[in-house]
Design a protein around this motif. Structure first.
Motif, PDB file in Angstrom:
ATOM      1  N   GLN A 270       0.834  -1.192   0.000  1.00 35.92           N
ATOM      2  CA  GLN A 270       0.000   0.000   0.000  1.00 35.92           C
ATOM      3  C   GLN A 270       0.871   1.245   0.000  1.00 35.92           C
ATOM      4  N   VAL A 271       0.234   2.376  -0.240  1.00 41.00           N
ATOM      5  CA  VAL A 271       0.900   3.672  -0.152  1.00 41.00           C
ATOM      6  C   VAL A 271       0.332   4.394   1.050  1.00 41.00           C
ATOM      7  N   ARG A 272       1.223   4.914   1.877  1.00 41.71           N
ATOM      8  CA  ARG A 272       0.745   5.708   3.006  1.00 41.71           C
ATOM      9  C   ARG A 272       1.856   6.651   3.450  1.00 41.71           C
ATOM     10  N   PRO A 273       1.481   7.772   4.063  1.00 45.12           N
ATOM     11  CA  PRO A 273       2.508   8.685   4.570  1.00 45.12           C
ATOM     12  C   PRO A 273       3.182   8.096   5.807  1.00 45.12           C
ATOM     13  N   VAL A 274       4.479   8.312   5.933  1.00 44.38           N
ATOM     14  CA  VAL A 274       5.211   7.812   7.092  1.00 44.38           C
ATOM     15  C   VAL A 274       5.827   8.984   7.845  1.00 44.38           C
ATOM     16  N   ASN A 275       6.006   8.774   9.134  1.00 50.73           N
ATOM     17  CA  ASN A 275       6.646   9.745  10.019  1.00 50.73           C
ATOM     18  C   ASN A 275       7.977   9.153  10.461  1.00 50.73           C
ATOM     19  N   PRO A 276       9.105   9.648   9.938  1.00 47.42           N
ATOM     20  CA  PRO A 276      10.398   9.032  10.250  1.00 47.42           C
ATOM     21  C   PRO A 276      10.676   8.920  11.750  1.00 47.42           C
ATOM     22  N   LEU A 277      10.486  10.007  12.477  1.00 50.71           N
ATOM     23  CA  LEU A 277      10.781   9.965  13.908  1.00 50.71           C
ATOM     24  C   LEU A 277       9.743   9.161  14.676  1.00 50.71           C
ATOM     25  N   GLY A 278       8.466   9.397  14.374  1.00 56.17           N
ATOM     26  CA  GLY A 278       7.405   8.743  15.124  1.00 56.17           C
ATOM     27  C   GLY A 278       7.328   7.242  14.898  1.00 56.17           C
ATOM     28  N   GLU A 279       7.571   6.783  13.647  1.00 52.47           N
ATOM     29  CA  GLU A 279       7.419   5.364  13.328  1.00 52.47           C
ATOM     30  C   GLU A 279       8.739   4.602  13.307  1.00 52.47           C
ATOM     31  N   PHE A 280       9.820   5.290  12.909  1.00 57.65           N
ATOM     32  CA  PHE A 280      11.075   4.574  12.696  1.00 57.65           C
ATOM     33  C   PHE A 280      12.220   5.077  13.569  1.00 57.65           C
ATOM     34  N   GLY A 281      11.995   6.141  14.302  1.00 58.29           N
ATOM     35  CA  GLY A 281      13.044   6.646  15.176  1.00 58.29           C
ATOM     36  C   GLY A 281      14.136   7.409  14.461  1.00 58.29           C
ATOM     37  N   GLY A 282      13.912   7.809  13.200  1.00 60.14           N
ATOM     38  CA  GLY A 282      14.923   8.579  12.487  1.00 60.14           C
ATOM     39  C   GLY A 282      14.916   8.293  11.004  1.00 60.14           C
ATOM     40  N   TRP A 283      16.001   8.711  10.345  1.00 61.89           N
ATOM     41  CA  TRP A 283      16.120   8.581   8.896  1.00 61.89           C
ATOM     42  C   TRP A 283      17.220   7.576   8.539  1.00 61.89           C
ATOM     43  N   GLY A 284      17.206   7.136   7.283  1.00 61.49           N
ATOM     44  CA  GLY A 284      18.186   6.157   6.825  1.00 61.49           C
ATOM     45  C   GLY A 284      17.615   4.748   6.887  1.00 61.49           C
ATOM     46  N   TYR A 285      18.499   3.762   7.001  1.00 63.15           N
ATOM     47  CA  TYR A 285      18.026   2.378   7.135  1.00 63.15           C
ATOM     48  C   TYR A 285      17.661   2.144   8.588  1.00 63.15           C
ATOM     49  N   ARG A 286      16.398   1.812   8.821  1.00 60.17           N
ATOM     50  CA  ARG A 286      15.888   1.709  10.186  1.00 60.17           C
ATOM     51  C   ARG A 286      15.281   0.334  10.435  1.00 60.17           C
ATOM     52  N   VAL A 287      15.471  -0.173  11.640  1.00 58.94           N
ATOM     53  CA  VAL A 287      14.886  -1.449  12.050  1.00 58.94           C
ATOM     54  C   VAL A 287      14.264  -1.261  13.422  1.00 58.94           C
ATOM     55  N   THR A 288      12.964  -1.570  13.543  1.00 59.62           N
ATOM     56  CA  THR A 288      12.250  -1.531  14.813  1.00 59.62           C
ATOM     57  C   THR A 288      11.567  -2.882  15.013  1.00 59.62           C
ATOM     58  N   PRO A 289      11.021  -3.150  16.189  1.00 56.33           N
ATOM     59  CA  PRO A 289      10.382  -4.451  16.418  1.00 56.33           C
ATOM     60  C   PRO A 289       9.240  -4.769  15.456  1.00 56.33           C
ATOM     61  N   LYS A 290       8.525  -3.753  14.957  1.00 55.25           N
ATOM     62  CA  LYS A 290       7.360  -4.006  14.111  1.00 55.25           C
ATOM     63  C   LYS A 290       7.591  -3.715  12.632  1.00 55.25           C
ATOM     64  N   ARG A 291       8.623  -2.972  12.321  1.00 55.27           N
ATOM     65  CA  ARG A 291       8.813  -2.570  10.928  1.00 55.27           C
ATOM     66  C   ARG A 291      10.273  -2.238  10.677  1.00 55.27           C
ATOM     67  N   SER A 292      10.611  -2.206   9.386  1.00 59.22           N
ATOM     68  CA  SER A 292      11.944  -1.794   8.965  1.00 59.22           C
ATOM     69  C   SER A 292      11.789  -1.040   7.653  1.00 59.22           C
ATOM     70  N   GLY A 293      12.860  -0.436   7.190  1.00 58.86           N
ATOM     71  CA  GLY A 293      12.750   0.253   5.912  1.00 58.86           C
ATOM     72  C   GLY A 293      13.878   1.216   5.664  1.00 58.86           C
ATOM     73  N   LEU A 294      13.884   1.763   4.468  1.00 56.20           N
ATOM     74  CA  LEU A 294      14.826   2.803   4.062  1.00 56.20           C
ATOM     75  C   LEU A 294      14.036   4.099   3.990  1.00 56.20           C
ATOM     76  N   ILE A 295      14.243   4.950   4.965  1.00 54.89           N
ATOM     77  CA  ILE A 295      13.417   6.141   5.148  1.00 54.89           C
ATOM     78  C   ILE A 295      14.263   7.372   4.877  1.00 54.89           C
ATOM     79  N   TYR A 296      13.965   8.040   3.766  1.00 56.35           N
ATOM     80  CA  TYR A 296      14.713   9.223   3.379  1.00 56.35           C
ATOM     81  C   TYR A 296      14.000  10.524   3.729  1.00 56.35           C
ATOM     82  N   ARG A 297      12.699  10.461   3.927  1.00 57.64           N
ATOM     83  CA  ARG A 297      11.946  11.684   4.172  1.00 57.64           C
ATOM     84  C   ARG A 297      10.603  11.309   4.770  1.00 57.64           C
ATOM     85  N   SER A 298       9.865  12.294   5.247  1.00 61.00           N
ATOM     86  CA  SER A 298       8.496  12.073   5.664  1.00 61.00           C
ATOM     87  C   SER A 298       7.596  12.153   4.439  1.00 61.00           C
ATOM     88  N   GLY A 299       6.401  11.576   4.550  1.00 59.83           N
ATOM     89  CA  GLY A 299       5.471  11.621   3.427  1.00 59.83           C
ATOM     90  C   GLY A 299       5.274  10.264   2.793  1.00 59.83           C
TER      91      GLY A 299
END
Length: 331
Positions: free
Chosen positions: A263-292
């Motif tokens: 799906q497509v949805r807006p993401v909040n780097p700090l709120g969902e992933f704890g920051g920018w770049g390659y992120r890994v959290t207990p529920k999700r991971s990803g390459l986060i370059y920006r919000s939106g």
């Protein structure tokens, strides 16, 4: 068949507008150099230690050549970077173009201040750099960036914004043949940050407040940021693959048989992933370059999510859903 976002043709005036401040600053530095040449000592103070005292010297001619090379070569690299970002439809192109104006103005201000500081000095060894000079240079750089922002928005109003219309949940594809989607995504702040760090480590006019080995660490850190600032995102019969454009590792992927839904949805780097770049959290991971806008894939089994911020994510999500649904039919 390959699905991509709408093509973007870089306006002819954009590269010229990005290169202009570097060329103009070089001309200004050369003009100031010519104006004070008769008052310059045989060796200029061009580098200053932690206390502000001069600790490195160059002839006036060598100083001018070094500054011209830094501005013109740096301007060429910056122009190529901005044009490449625009061709890929990446957001932040206007900000990167304006930042080039700020960088050129900052470097030019430093060069002019150094020339004025040396003018009239019988011996440059006794010179010191007042800290307020750096404040002036930063203020000039900020003014240059603001001017560039206004000019870019006025003269090139149709730059890609990084936003796209979300696609449908599925794509109507023929059952025969192959389909794929590819897009390059990037982080302009990471790219600019890396360039600024490298320039700070290399710039011969920077005030030295650190040992040489710290400068090397900063140089390598800046280079790493630049190499990590772009990634290629591909959706095809293998699933989703994300590869950093400047590095062979890591290569991130979600195989087609692990795709539960995209799906497509807006993401909040700090709120969902704890920051920018390659992120890994207990529920999700990803390459986060920006919000939106981001392509978000929920995996089968554990339900974890993998996200990547990329333009035209709607097309990617629709294609990935379609390929995942059809996968059992192709066994």
């Amino acid at each position: 068949m390959t699905a991509t976002g709408p093509p973007y043709r870089v306006p002819r005036r954009l590269p010229a507008l990005v290169a202009l401040p570097f060329v103009a600053t070089t001309a200004v530095v050369a003009a100031v150099h010519a104006g004070v040449r008769d008052r310059l000592p045989a060796e200029l103070a061009v580098h200053f230690g932690p206390g502000g005292a001069a600790d490195r010297f160059e002839s006036p001619g060598a100083f001018l050549v070094a500054m011209a090379a830094m501005l013109l070569l740096g301007g060429a690299a910056w122009t190529a970077m901005v044009a490449r970002s625009a061709r890929g439809g990446g957001g932040g192109t206007g900000m990167a173009a304006a930042a080039g104006w700020g960088l050129a103005a900052f470097l030019g201000a430093i060069a002019v201040l150094v020339l004025q500081l040396n003018a009239g000095a019988a011996d440059a060894a006794g010179l010191s750099l007042p800290l307020w000079h750096l404040g002036v240079a930063f203020a000039v750089g900020l003014a240059g960036g603001l001017l560039g922002h206004v000019l870019v928005r006025k003269m090139v109003p149709d730059l890609p914004s990084g936003r796209s219309v979300a696609g449908t949940a599925r794509l109507d594809l023929p059952r025969e043949g192959r389909a794929g989607w590819a897009r390059r995504t990037s982080s302009v702040p990471m790219l600019l940050g890396g360039v600024v760090i490298m320039l700070g480590a290399l710039a011969p006019l920077a005030v030295s407040v650190m040992p040489w080995w710290v400068a090397i660490v900063l140089l390598l850190s800046g280079l790493l940021l630049v190499l990590m600032a772009q990634a290629d995102v591909v959706v095809d019969q293998r699933g989703l693959t994300v590869r950093l454009s400047g590095l062979p590792w890591p290569r991130l992927s979600v195989p087609l048989d692990r795709v539960a839904a995209a799906q497509v949805r807006p993401v909040n780097p700090l709120g969902e992933f704890g920051g920018w770049g390659y992120r890994v959290t207990p529920k999700r991971s990803g390459l986060i370059y920006r919000s939106g806008e981001a392509l978000v894939v929920r995996k089968t089994g554990d339900g974890r999510e993998f996200a990547v911020t990329v333009d035209d994510a709607g097309t990617a999500a629709a294609l990935l859903n379609t390929l995942a649904e059809r996968r059992p039919e192709t066994r």
